[in-house]
Design an enzyme around this catalytic site. Structure first.
Site, short mmCIF file in Angstrom:
data_model
loop_
_atom_site.label_atom_id
_atom_site.label_comp_id
_atom_site.label_asym_id
_atom_site.label_seq_id
_atom_site.Cartn_x
_atom_site.Cartn_y
_atom_site.Cartn_z
N CYS A 42 0.83 -1.20 0.00
CA CYS A 42 0.00 0.00 0.00
C CYS A 42 0.87 1.25 0.00
O CYS A 42 2.06 1.22 0.31
CB CYS A 42 -0.88 0.05 1.25
SG CYS A 42 -1.96 -1.38 1.48
N CYS A 46 -2.74 4.83 2.97
CA CYS A 46 -3.87 3.93 2.76
C CYS A 46 -4.82 3.99 3.97
O CYS A 46 -4.38 3.93 5.12
CB CYS A 46 -3.38 2.50 2.57
SG CYS A 46 -4.71 1.31 2.22
N ARG A 71 0.96 -8.09 -3.83
CA ARG A 71 0.22 -7.46 -4.92
C ARG A 71 -0.21 -6.06 -4.52
O ARG A 71 -0.29 -5.73 -3.31
CB ARG A 71 -1.00 -8.29 -5.30
CG ARG A 71 -2.04 -8.39 -4.19
CD ARG A 71 -3.31 -9.06 -4.67
NE ARG A 71 -4.27 -9.26 -3.62
CZ ARG A 71 -5.10 -8.32 -3.14
NH1 ARG A 71 -5.06 -7.09 -3.64
NH2 ARG A 71 -5.94 -8.61 -2.16
N CYS A 73 -2.44 -2.91 -3.64
CA CYS A 73 -3.74 -2.69 -2.99
C CYS A 73 -4.72 -2.07 -3.98
O CYS A 73 -4.40 -1.08 -4.64
CB CYS A 73 -3.54 -1.76 -1.79
SG CYS A 73 -5.07 -1.29 -0.95
N CYS A 76 -6.08 1.66 -2.33
CA CYS A 76 -5.31 2.92 -2.32
C CYS A 76 -4.49 3.15 -3.58
O CYS A 76 -3.92 4.23 -3.75
CB CYS A 76 -4.40 2.98 -1.09
SG CYS A 76 -3.00 1.83 -1.12
N ASP A 472 25.53 33.79 -11.21
CA ASP A 472 24.34 34.27 -11.93
C ASP A 472 23.94 35.65 -11.40
O ASP A 472 23.76 35.85 -10.18
CB ASP A 472 23.19 33.29 -11.74
CG ASP A 472 21.97 33.63 -12.57
OD1 ASP A 472 21.85 33.08 -13.67
OD2 ASP A 472 21.17 34.47 -12.12
#
Length: 515
Positions: A42, A46, A71, A73, A76, A472
């Site tokens: 997640c 989440c 795997r 989620c 979320c 600069d």
């Protein structure tokens, strides 16, 4: 001590666990929460009930979570967040590899091509990435392809076969297996779920652009076969998007770019053909995003386009940490409070930045625009896409014909043409795979290129966060207005307290010079 106590004794784990328990969205994309009791990973914010420490492992990449058998989620959507800021703040081999992987190098050149570009063997590169990031180059590229595919499935009407090849998969079978492995579902189910979420949100289908979703349709002013998509690219809050778009618009080249109060648009060259992007700021102060309407000659360029736009606008910067650090200096505190989330403009075309820097040094912004427009009108490749007529000239074209077009001191023209020849021949490589030290060293070895030019190029091409361009003029004027030293050496000494965020401090000094 039990397992949970052991884990919480690790200060890095404890910090991340606190952020996850607080559902702190500032950490989304900076790390991933792997929950082994449920088999999912997640984003830190989440809304699910916080897991016990013993069930949690934190990962730097989605690929590492995949390698651990987890795997994504479905609640979320952990890949629909700003990316990790580490790939800019770090300048080591792993970070350089991640920048190139996001740009699609593995899809175009394979792992051997990626390793060659980085100057290592594939075996050594694999060992380093597995040790540092928890996954090898193939797994990292596979995760990136899956995220691109989900983006296309969630919001386009491309066929599933077209999505597979557009995302960089070599076959539909490989695509289906990867999506099932990472998301535990089918591509068709991902598309159906996205449509269901879109329909259920307040405001109906228009709300479905959230989290990077896209619409695909044939544009009325696009070339035959071109595809137009509307994306929402999430940014890490706070985000001073108007300032970065204004910076780009003020330097726009006619025919290639346009910019104004409503946003910024430009044509650019991608690996498979030209594209046009139109950018505008949207969202809220706590959940900002960039509306990105993209017209691509080839939809296979979607992934590198998104990566380059994110780098152009510095969307993944850890803005809260940067602002906290810079506001600790009383001299910058008021500027940070007035303009939180200041960004460092990046690049969609690394070689283009080289010529912008060489042509723009020691002249005003309007004078540089005039010179760059003249060069582009003469040498830029004509296109007819999304209302734009030119691409910025290639290094090869500038090397061959630059002397016919460029105006100014002979030594400056020599520097520009010789640098173009070095890039065209491959002697000088300018891209996100370089380290800052190597890039600046190679640039300053060329006649006519000094520290300002090399630093400016590194800052914009690599996103280097810790470069203060003390020579600069505008930065020195801004420093003087804030009561800081305006002599280069003294300013460099004072600015050491802003490390490692000196590039961002420079943006605040630029802002002060224009006040």
């Amino acid at each position: 001590m039990n397992r949970e106590t052991d884990k919480l004794a690790d200060p890095v784990f404890a910090e991340r666990y606190r952020a996850m328990s607080a559902r702190d969205a500032r950490f989304d994309g900076q790390f991933i929460t792997g929950v082994h009791s449920t088999g999912i990973y997640c984003r830190p914010s989440c809304p699910a009930v916080a897991p016990k420490p013993g069930n949690v492992t934190f990962y730097l990449t989605a690929a590492a979570a995949h390698e651990a058998g987890l795997r994504a989620c479905k609640r979320c959507l952990p890949d629909a967040v700003p990316g990790s800021p580490e790939w800019n703040t770090r300048d080591d081999l792993a970070a350089r590899a991640m920048r190139l992987i996001a740009d699609g190098t593995v899809e175009r050149d394979g792992v051997p091509g990626l390793a060659k570009r980085l100057g290592y063997t594939p075996r050594h590169l694999g060992r380093v990435l597995a040790s540092e990031l928890g996954a090898g180059p193939l797994a990292l590229a596979r995760a990136h392809r899956a995220q691109t595919a989900r983006l296309l499935l969630a919001g386009t009407d491309l066929s599933i076969t077209d999505v597979a090849f557009a995302a960089g998969f070599t076959s539909v079978r490989q695509f289906n297996e990867t999506m099932a492995d990472i998301y535990r579902t089918t591509p068709g189910a991902i598309r159906a779920s996205a449509k269901s979420r879109t329909a259920s949100r307040p405001g109906g289908p228009a709300a479905g652009h959230a989290d990077g979703h896209a619409d695909h349709h044939a544009g009325t002013d696009t070339a035959p076969g071109a595809a137009t998509m509307s994306l929402r690219l999430p940014a890490r809050a706070p985000f001073d998007g108007a300032a970065v778009l204004g910076f780009l618009g003020a330097r726009s080249i006619a025919g290639v770019e346009t910019g104004g109060a409503d946003g910024y648009a430009r044509a650019l060259s991608l690996p498979h053909g030209p594209a046009v992007v139109r950018l505008a700021v949207g969202g809220t102060a706590t959940a900002p995003f960039v509306e990105c309407d993209a017209t691509l000659a080839d939809v296979a360029d979607l992934a590198p386009l998104v990566a380059r736009v994110r780098r152009l606008l510095d969307l993944d910067a850890d803005a809260a940490a940067i602002d906290d650090a810079l506001s600790a200096d009383p001299a910058l505190a008021a500027s940070v409070a007035a303009a939180p989330g200041r960004r460092v403009p990046g690049a969609v075309d690394a070689e283009e930045i080289v010529f912008r820097a060489l042509i723009g040094q020691q002249i005003s912004v309007p004078a540089a625009r005039t010179a760059l427009t003249r060069l582009t009108d003469a040498l830029g490749r004509p296109i007819d896409l999304g209302g734009f007529t030119r691409l910025f000239p290639t290094a090869a074209d500038i090397a061959e014909h630059g002397r016919e077009v460029l105006r100014g001191p002979a030594k400056r023209i020599d520097t520009i043409v010789d640098t173009a020849a070095a890039i065209a021949s491959g002697e000088l490589v300018i891209d996100v795979g370089e380290s800052r030290e190597e890039l600046e060293s190679r640039l300053t070895a060329l006649p006519g290129i000094g520290p300002w030019t090399a630093g400016y190029i590194a800052m914009r091409v690599l996103g280097s966060p810790d470069i203060l361009l003390t020579s600069d003029l505008a930065i020195r004027q801004g420093a003087a207005r804030l009561g800081l030293p305006d002599e280069a050496r003294a300013l460099a000494s004072y600015g050491s307290r802003w490390a490692p965020w000196r590039s961002y401090a420079g943006m605040h000094l630029w802002r002060s010079s224009q006040a």
